[in-house]
Design a protein around this motif. Sequence first.
Motif, short mmCIF file in Angstrom:
data_model
loop_
_atom_site.label_atom_id
_atom_site.label_comp_id
_atom_site.label_asym_id
_atom_site.label_seq_id
_atom_site.Cartn_x
_atom_site.Cartn_y
_atom_site.Cartn_z
N LEU A 187 0.68 -1.10 -0.23
CA LEU A 187 -0.14 0.52 0.11
C LEU A 187 1.11 0.97 0.42
N PRO A 188 2.16 1.24 0.94
CA PRO A 188 2.22 2.16 0.37
C PRO A 188 3.37 3.02 -0.27
N GLY B 294 0.80 3.81 -2.62
CA GLY B 294 0.31 5.56 -2.53
C GLY B 294 1.95 5.99 -3.35
N GLY B 295 3.31 5.62 -3.18
CA GLY B 295 3.78 6.65 -4.16
C GLY B 295 3.84 6.40 -5.28
N LYS C 210 12.63 6.22 -1.22
CA LYS C 210 12.26 7.49 -0.15
C LYS C 210 10.59 6.53 0.37
N ILE C 211 10.69 4.60 -0.07
CA ILE C 211 9.73 4.33 0.78
C ILE C 211 10.29 3.31 0.83
N TRP D 193 11.60 2.32 5.56
CA TRP D 193 10.88 1.25 5.39
C TRP D 193 10.84 -0.44 6.38
N SER E 63 13.72 6.27 14.60
CA SER E 63 11.86 7.08 14.93
C SER E 63 11.12 7.22 13.18
N LEU E 64 12.02 7.56 12.47
CA LEU E 64 10.31 8.07 11.95
C LEU E 64 10.26 6.84 10.82
N SER E 65 10.28 5.34 11.29
CA SER E 65 10.44 4.53 10.38
C SER E 65 8.84 3.98 10.79
N ALA E 66 8.54 2.94 10.01
CA ALA E 66 6.91 2.44 10.62
C ALA E 66 7.64 1.60 11.74
N PRO E 67 6.09 1.49 12.80
CA PRO E 67 6.35 1.01 13.39
C PRO E 67 6.34 -0.87 12.66
N PHE F 187 -1.13 -3.96 7.22
CA PHE F 187 -1.32 -3.41 5.91
C PHE F 187 -2.26 -4.37 4.65
N PHE G 33 -6.08 5.70 -0.77
CA PHE G 33 -6.45 4.56 -0.41
C PHE G 33 -7.13 3.63 0.66
N ARG H 215 -6.41 1.70 2.90
CA ARG H 215 -6.14 1.93 4.43
C ARG H 215 -5.30 3.60 4.29
N ASN I 137 -2.22 5.58 3.83
CA ASN I 137 -0.30 4.59 4.02
C ASN I 137 0.19 5.66 3.57
N PHE J 67 4.40 7.38 4.24
CA PHE J 67 5.16 7.02 3.90
C PHE J 67 5.90 7.13 4.65
N PHE K 23 3.47 7.74 12.28
CA PHE K 23 2.20 6.68 12.44
C PHE K 23 2.40 6.53 13.41
#
Lengths: 318, 293
Positions: A191-192, A195-196, A209-210, A214, A309-313, A318, B133, B135, B137, B139, B188
Amino acid sequence: MAAVIPAGALIASVVVLATKAGPAVRVNGAHFLTGSDWKLGNTYGAIQHTDGVAHPLGSSYGAWPLIAGTLQSSAIALIIAVPISLGAAFALTERLPRWLSSILRFGIELLAGVPSVLIGLWGALTLGPLLARDVYPIVADHMPNVPVLSYFKNPVGHGEGLLTSGIVLALMIVPIIASTARNLFAQVPALPKEGGEALGLTDWEVTRKITLPWVRSGLIGATVLGLGRALGETIAIAMVSGALLNTITPNVYGTMGTVAAAIVSQLDSAFTDGTGFAIASLAELALVLSIVSLLVNMLARFIVHRTDSLSAPVGVGF
Amino acid sequence: MTESSNNGVGPNVPLDRRDPATGQAPGPVDPALEAIDPDRGRPANVIATRGLSLRFGDKTILSGIDMLFPRGTITALIGPTGSGKSTFLRTLNRMNDKVSGFRYGGDVLLDDESIWASHQDLLALRRRVGMLFQRPNPFPMSIRDNVVAGVKAHRIAKGKQLDVVAEERLRQVGLWDAAKDRLGDSPFRLSGGQQQLLCLARALAVGPEVLLLDEPTSSLDPISTENVEAMLKSLAPALTLIVVTHNLGQARRVSHHTMFFYDGALVEHGPTEVLFEHPREDQTERYVTGRMG
């Protein structure tokens, strides 16, 4: 209980090493880290006593060239292996058809299982001479005389040396980094990335970037795993480095030595030292290697902590 | 259907300014009028599909869809799961192109030009036709960087301008107060509804003409859903919205025009009021009254 065993084994081995290395640490002092001579002294002659420790007359242990060689060859290995591994992992997950991808994955896993002595032998007999004859001269001849690049100028030697060691190490750590990175990329949710794409980002921008951010912390972990292997790799480097003790190579092709390779190549002669001081110095060398590996790991953890700290938990659904 | 049946769908439908005799767009545009209405002189239907058929491998998903999407309107796509409405939506900005086995027949026109025409730049097309989308999303970058990700990629703004864009778009979606003190933080940590609004801000930041929404509130709680719906309504007529939704109430609340898909066919479409109150087809009636899920 089972979780304690690895930690216990680590602590035990460091304690044993430290005990063994004790006399050498006392006598060699800071010279061990900064000096550039590795001499057993006259093992058949007079015995000297320094701080109550017996050692052959004329013995002197300075491991700086070995430490430098270890860091240099590992750095070259990472510079070569990380882009290749990430590219391979990316191609395997995002680009290639499934059937080809699974064949190549199998190949990469096979490469990970090749004993390092085989890679070392191949490096010493085939790859090194080939590079020195057909590749290095071309690179060396075209390098301008400017800082950094002049490091790649002549003479290129005969194939044993720093660059060959770095390349051989890269070959050995690519499977580790690539297979870990492949697993990480496969976990990045669609999904991300969609999105990009839907935002009009190019494939490269989506990757940079994604996808990569990630799994950033995992990729750093994979790289450290590879670096750990490179720092500690012994036999292959003993075969392709030239196994020198006292020289830091003046250019990227020159013969050199690493801490791990020196331990194996010096073990026999160290046993000829009746005072046991040469063995103690090798133990100190091993201690240095474990400390360097530990520091590298801690540094990686620090970087992971900083960038996480910025990346996805982990486990974001998803 | 004929083109004229699409006019008069709702109060936001711009008049068809094409010359009725020739069907051509009017000649040179008066700059003053252009400033008042930038869409003046452009085709009244921003997207049109002409006999569009979609297949994945041997499986036909949709066939023969003729549809017009008047500029500045909101169109809802409803129908049971598997009816082909999401595939239809994702075709409009060519998200299906790289799905293996995807084949299309017919054509999709964006401002009277085929989206598959050789001179169409895919990235530019997606800038014009944005997407939100199912859900949220976000970045893996800061909240601010999320909003301007597309702006940077399309080189619309740079440097300090990006901060202005970020603020403007976060304000537009009503997220500024919640986000202004944590622009550098991870997205997030925002709630699901806030994340979806952030994604909306990101999509709006590149200045699309059309926004495709694939069940944009299906993962959100009722309050967040209400927020997002209010936002969507406010976006027309500046934007044309095409919304896939399983929420019939949502279709009624936000859309001017509704398309009902069933089993790979566009069964019925028309003004939302009419389709819900006086459906022509039996299938439509059974679906909108809840007798078929």
